[in-house]
Design an enzyme around this catalytic site. Structure first.
Site, PDB file in Angstrom:
ATOM      1  CG  ASP A  16      -1.724  -1.130   1.474  1.00  0.00           C
ATOM      2  OD1 ASP A  16      -2.052  -1.796   0.481  1.00  0.00           O
ATOM      3  OD2 ASP A  16      -2.071  -1.394   2.644  1.00  0.00           O
TER       4      ASP A  16
HETATM    5  N1  URA Z   1      -1.026  -5.897   4.057  1.00  0.00           N
HETATM    6  C1  URA Z   1      -1.500  -4.646   4.074  1.00  0.00           C
HETATM    7  O1  URA Z   1      -2.501  -4.354   4.731  1.00  0.00           O
HETATM    8  N2  URA Z   1      -0.854  -3.718   3.361  1.00  0.00           N
HETATM    9  C2  URA Z   1       0.260  -3.962   2.646  1.00  0.00           C
HETATM   10  O2  URA Z   1       0.821  -3.063   2.020  1.00  0.00           O
HETATM   11  C3  URA Z   1       0.748  -5.281   2.646  1.00  0.00           C
HETATM   12  C4  URA Z   1       0.089  -6.234   3.359  1.00  0.00           C
END
Ligand code: URA
Length: 237
Positions: A104
């Site tokens: 993310d």
């Molecule tokens: N899980 C998440 O919530 N975000 C990420 O970026 C990777 C795994």
């Protein structure tokens, strides 16, 4: 063997039409001879530009320390992306350099980038069960009951029907934990903690299979051999 103009375009040097000018300028040699035909079929290893071998003609595999604030999507409407950290020539390659799975925008840490699509499929397939280790801080004290719940293989995320694969949770401090996943569902770490009523405040991926970040600073990358995941295991790189 590939057409010279296509090879140069695919490696991000120039467009196919610009290749004609490059070749005309005398900058390109094939086996030591000045190239004069952009349509000639050549082997990448034989080509030099201004006397230099071609830039990673066989492909790229990079371990990037993703900083916060960048997305892994190529879609420019989604904001600045991790590919903008790479040299411009690598950003123009075809096949495109892409991430192995995604982190993310608000997650930092280890992400692999490559132009090798079979590798992307292999490493993101749940079949291969590559362990990924995340470190999270959360907004409330974590209950010990989350450890067996996450490990149980029965946890169902909001709006899903398939339970998550068993995951290993280590509670390091009342509001800090390390979570190891073998799958990569959308926002999985945040959604897993949300089932326990906790909101993730910070999230970093620390390991991907045998790889860790070492002392790599955010925004920096290091190259891995293209056969890193297919050769006989030699331990962490
Ligand atoms: N899980 C998440 O919530 N975000 C990420 O970026 C990777 C795994």
């Amino acid at each position: 063997m590939r057409r010279l103009d296509q090879l140069l375009a695919n490696l991000g040097y120039c467009s196919r039409s610009e290749a004609r000018d490059w070749v005309g300028s005398g900058a390109v040699t094939v086996r030591g001879e000045e190239a004069d035909d952009v349509g000639a079929r050549v082997s990448a290893a034989d080509v030099r530009i201004d006397g230099e071998p071609l830039d990673h003609p066989d492909g790229l595999l990079l371990l990037l320390h993703k900083p916060l604030g960048l997305v892994c999507s190529h879609e420019l409407r989604e904001g600045p992306n991790v590919y903008s950290l790479l040299p411009a020539r690598w950003q123009r390659r075809n096949p495109q350099v892409t991430s192995v799975g995604r982190l993310d925008k608000d997650t930092s840490g280890l992400i692999l980038l490559t132009d090798q699509s079979p590798l992307v499929h292999r490493l993101t397939s749940p079949k291969h069960k590559v362990p990924k280790v995340y470190r999270a801080t959360v907004d409330r004290d974590l209950g010990a009951e989350l450890v067996p719940l996450f490990a149980s293989g029965t946890l169902v995320l909001d709006a899903e029907t398939d339970p998550c694969a068993p995951a290993e949770l280590k509670i390091i401090a009342p509001r800090e934990a390390e979570l190891t996943l073998i799958e990569g569902r959308y926002h999985q770490v945040r959604r897993m903690f949300a089932t326990g009523g906790a909101t993730v405040l910070t999230l970093q991926r620390e390991r991907f299979g045998p790889l860790d970040l070492g002392d790599l600073a955010p925004g920096k990358w290091r190259e891995l051999p293209l056969d890193f995941f297919t050769r006989a295991p030699t331990g962490a790189a």
